[in-house]
Design a protein around this motif. Structure first.
Motif, PDB file in Angstrom:
ATOM      1  N   ILE A 100      74.779 -15.249  20.891  1.00  0.00           N
ATOM      2  CA  ILE A 100      76.213 -15.146  20.662  1.00  0.00           C
ATOM      3  C   ILE A 100      76.814 -14.622  21.963  1.00  0.00           C
ATOM      4  O   ILE A 100      76.386 -13.601  22.483  1.00  0.00           O
ATOM      5  CB  ILE A 100      76.545 -14.255  19.450  1.00  0.00           C
ATOM      6  N   GLU A 101      77.771 -15.375  22.505  1.00  0.00           N
ATOM      7  CA  GLU A 101      78.333 -15.069  23.820  1.00  0.00           C
ATOM      8  C   GLU A 101      79.817 -14.834  23.707  1.00  0.00           C
ATOM      9  O   GLU A 101      80.523 -15.613  23.085  1.00  0.00           O
ATOM     10  CB  GLU A 101      78.061 -16.236  24.777  1.00  0.00           C
ATOM     11  N   GLY A 102      80.280 -13.748  24.311  1.00  0.00           N
ATOM     12  CA  GLY A 102      81.709 -13.505  24.367  1.00  0.00           C
ATOM     13  C   GLY A 102      82.048 -12.029  24.335  1.00  0.00           C
ATOM     14  O   GLY A 102      81.201 -11.179  24.012  1.00  0.00           O
ATOM     15  N   VAL A 103      83.289 -11.747  24.684  1.00  0.00           N
ATOM     16  CA  VAL A 103      83.779 -10.375  24.692  1.00  0.00           C
ATOM     17  C   VAL A 103      83.641  -9.781  23.296  1.00  0.00           C
ATOM     18  O   VAL A 103      84.075 -10.377  22.313  1.00  0.00           O
ATOM     19  CB  VAL A 103      85.261 -10.337  25.155  1.00  0.00           C
ATOM     20  N   SER A 104      83.007  -8.678  23.208  1.00  0.00           N
ATOM     21  CA  SER A 104      82.765  -7.881  22.004  1.00  0.00           C
ATOM     22  C   SER A 104      81.597  -8.372  21.161  1.00  0.00           C
ATOM     23  O   SER A 104      81.394  -7.902  20.050  1.00  0.00           O
ATOM     24  CB  SER A 104      84.027  -7.730  21.137  1.00  0.00           C
ATOM     25  N   SER A 105      80.784  -9.283  21.685  1.00  0.00           N
ATOM     26  CA  SER A 105      79.653  -9.805  20.907  1.00  0.00           C
ATOM     27  C   SER A 105      78.565  -8.757  20.670  1.00  0.00           C
ATOM     28  O   SER A 105      77.753  -8.922  19.756  1.00  0.00           O
ATOM     29  CB  SER A 105      79.062 -11.044  21.579  1.00  0.00           C
TER      30      SER A 105
END
Length: 184
Positions: free
Chosen positions: A100-105
């Motif tokens: 899972i990739e992304g800001v706040s992951s």
């Protein structure tokens, strides 16, 4: 990463977190290719620009909960140019590992179920240039939006202590032969 224990039901959930423009997507893409595992990009689950951190219930319901129970996850991507969800459904099988990739992951609420977590970082000026180039905009309104987005990220990462709780911090600005990332 694959030697760790599954913590999201039968799945080893791996988070690649960090601020915008740090190189998370590039790093996650390389990691997924090498490990042959699927990637879920949190940007695909945001309901527009104002859903920076409030998308989590959607991710939980459509992706994490099915995977937690060994079921296939299905979701629609947000179509940024149309400002709505649509297109062909994305399916994610409960593989040995899912990224899972992304800001706040790697936020606090999912940490107990993460098998491995990465924080990608880069200097603020480089991240700014990358964000402007990636989004293809450099107007006053977009710059103001990007400043608000980055201020919210800074506040989030400070409150969550994200970089202090991951398994690996990666320098997203490093360049050299082969991979352009280095562990820090």
């Amino acid at each position: 990463m694959l030697a760790t224990e599954p913590r999201l039901g039968p799945v080893r959930l791996v988070a690649v977190d960090g601020p915008s423009g740090a190189g998370k997507s590039w790093f996650a893409g390389r990691l997924a290719k090498v490990a042959d595992i699927p990637v879920v990009h949190t940007d695909d689950l945001l309901d527009g620009w104002d859903d920076q951190f409030t998308f989590w219930a959607r991710l939980e319901e459509q992706v994490l909960e099915p995977l937690r129970h060994g079921r296939t996850a299905t979701y629609l991507r947000y179509l940024w140019h149309l400002e709505r969800f649509g297109g062909s459904p994305v399916t994610v099988e409960p593989a040995a590992a899912v990224l899972i990739e992304g800001v706040s992951s790697a936020r606090r609420t999912i940490r107990p179920e993460l098998s491995f977590s990465v924080f990608v970082t880069a200097p603020a000026d480089l991240r700014w240039r990358r964000a402007l180039a990636r989004d293809g905009r450099d107007d006053v309104a977009f710059r103001a939006y990007l400043e608000r987005w980055r201020a919210a990220e800074d506040e989030h990462f400070a409150a969550e202590g994200t970089a202090a709780h991951v398994d690996l911090v990666v320098d997203g600005a490093a360049e050299g032969p082969g991979d352009r990332y280095e562990a820090v």
